[in-house]
Design an enzyme around this catalytic site. Structure first.
Site, PDB file in Angstrom:
ATOM      1  N   ASP A 117      -6.266  49.861  34.189  1.00  0.00           N
ATOM      2  CA  ASP A 117      -7.384  49.589  33.289  1.00  0.00           C
ATOM      3  C   ASP A 117      -8.153  50.264  33.771  1.00  0.00           C
ATOM      4  OD1 ASP A 117      -5.663  49.349  30.849  1.00  0.00           O
ATOM      5  OD2 ASP A 117      -6.453  46.761  31.283  1.00  0.00           O
ATOM      6  N   ASP A 133      -5.057  53.103  25.970  1.00  0.00           N
ATOM      7  CA  ASP A 133      -5.187  51.664  24.726  1.00  0.00           C
ATOM      8  C   ASP A 133      -6.196  52.767  23.688  1.00  0.00           C
ATOM      9  OD1 ASP A 133      -4.770  50.074  26.367  1.00  0.00           O
ATOM     10  OD2 ASP A 133      -6.437  50.124  27.114  1.00  0.00           O
TER      11      ASP A 133
END
Length: 158
Positions: A117, A133
């Site tokens: 991330d 995402d």
């Protein structure tokens, strides 16, 4: 030759590529986890972290998570091969969800069970996330739009 569900496959392939390339670039450039570079100071940063859970780190450490993306991906590919989607919103929605599942699935299966991330929106103090995402969330929005736009006749029980 006409490709069935063209926008489904196009959305999936483009967004899988963006996800993989962006994650590899972050890992190569930042190298050390928790390293952060401000793009717009105190608003938007690239911050390298490894997420061992699902969205927003929920279910952290669950070994079955690495297989969930694979199962979702196989199901969506099967749907894309068998079904003809009714409109572009449905194609884009399922294609983007496939891209997110594949992107995070690749990380989970080949890079130690976690995902990279790096998108850090500090202005709203939100969880750090990645392109996969974003793809999943935009895919869900497309499917909601599809549900509103799809005005095919429904049976009317009386």
């Amino acid at each position: 030759m006409r490709i069935k569900n063209y926008y489904f496959w196009l959305a999936a392939i483009i967004n899988i590529a963006i996800d993989i390339l962006s994650k590899r670039a972050i890992v190569a450039y930042l190298q050390v986890e928790r390293t952060s570079i401000p793009i717009i100071p105190n608003v938007f940063h690239f911050t390298y972290i490894r997420n061992h859970g699902a969205a927003f780190s929920i279910l952290e450490g669950q070994p079955w998570l690495r297989w969930l993306s694979l199962v979702v991906s196989v199901i969506l590919v099967g749907i894309g091969v068998v079904k003809t989607f009714s409109n572009i919103w449905e194609q884009l929605g399922f294609g983007l969800i496939l891209a997110g599942a594949v992107g995070n699935g690749i990380d989970r299966l080949f890079f130690g069970g976690s995902v990279v991330d790096f998108i850090d929106l500090r202005i709203i103090n939100f969880a750090i996330f990645n392109w996969a995402d974003i793809s999943i969330n935009i895919g869900i929005i497309c499917l909601l739009i599809h549900g509103l736009v799809d005005r095919s006749p429904r049976s009317n029980p009386r």
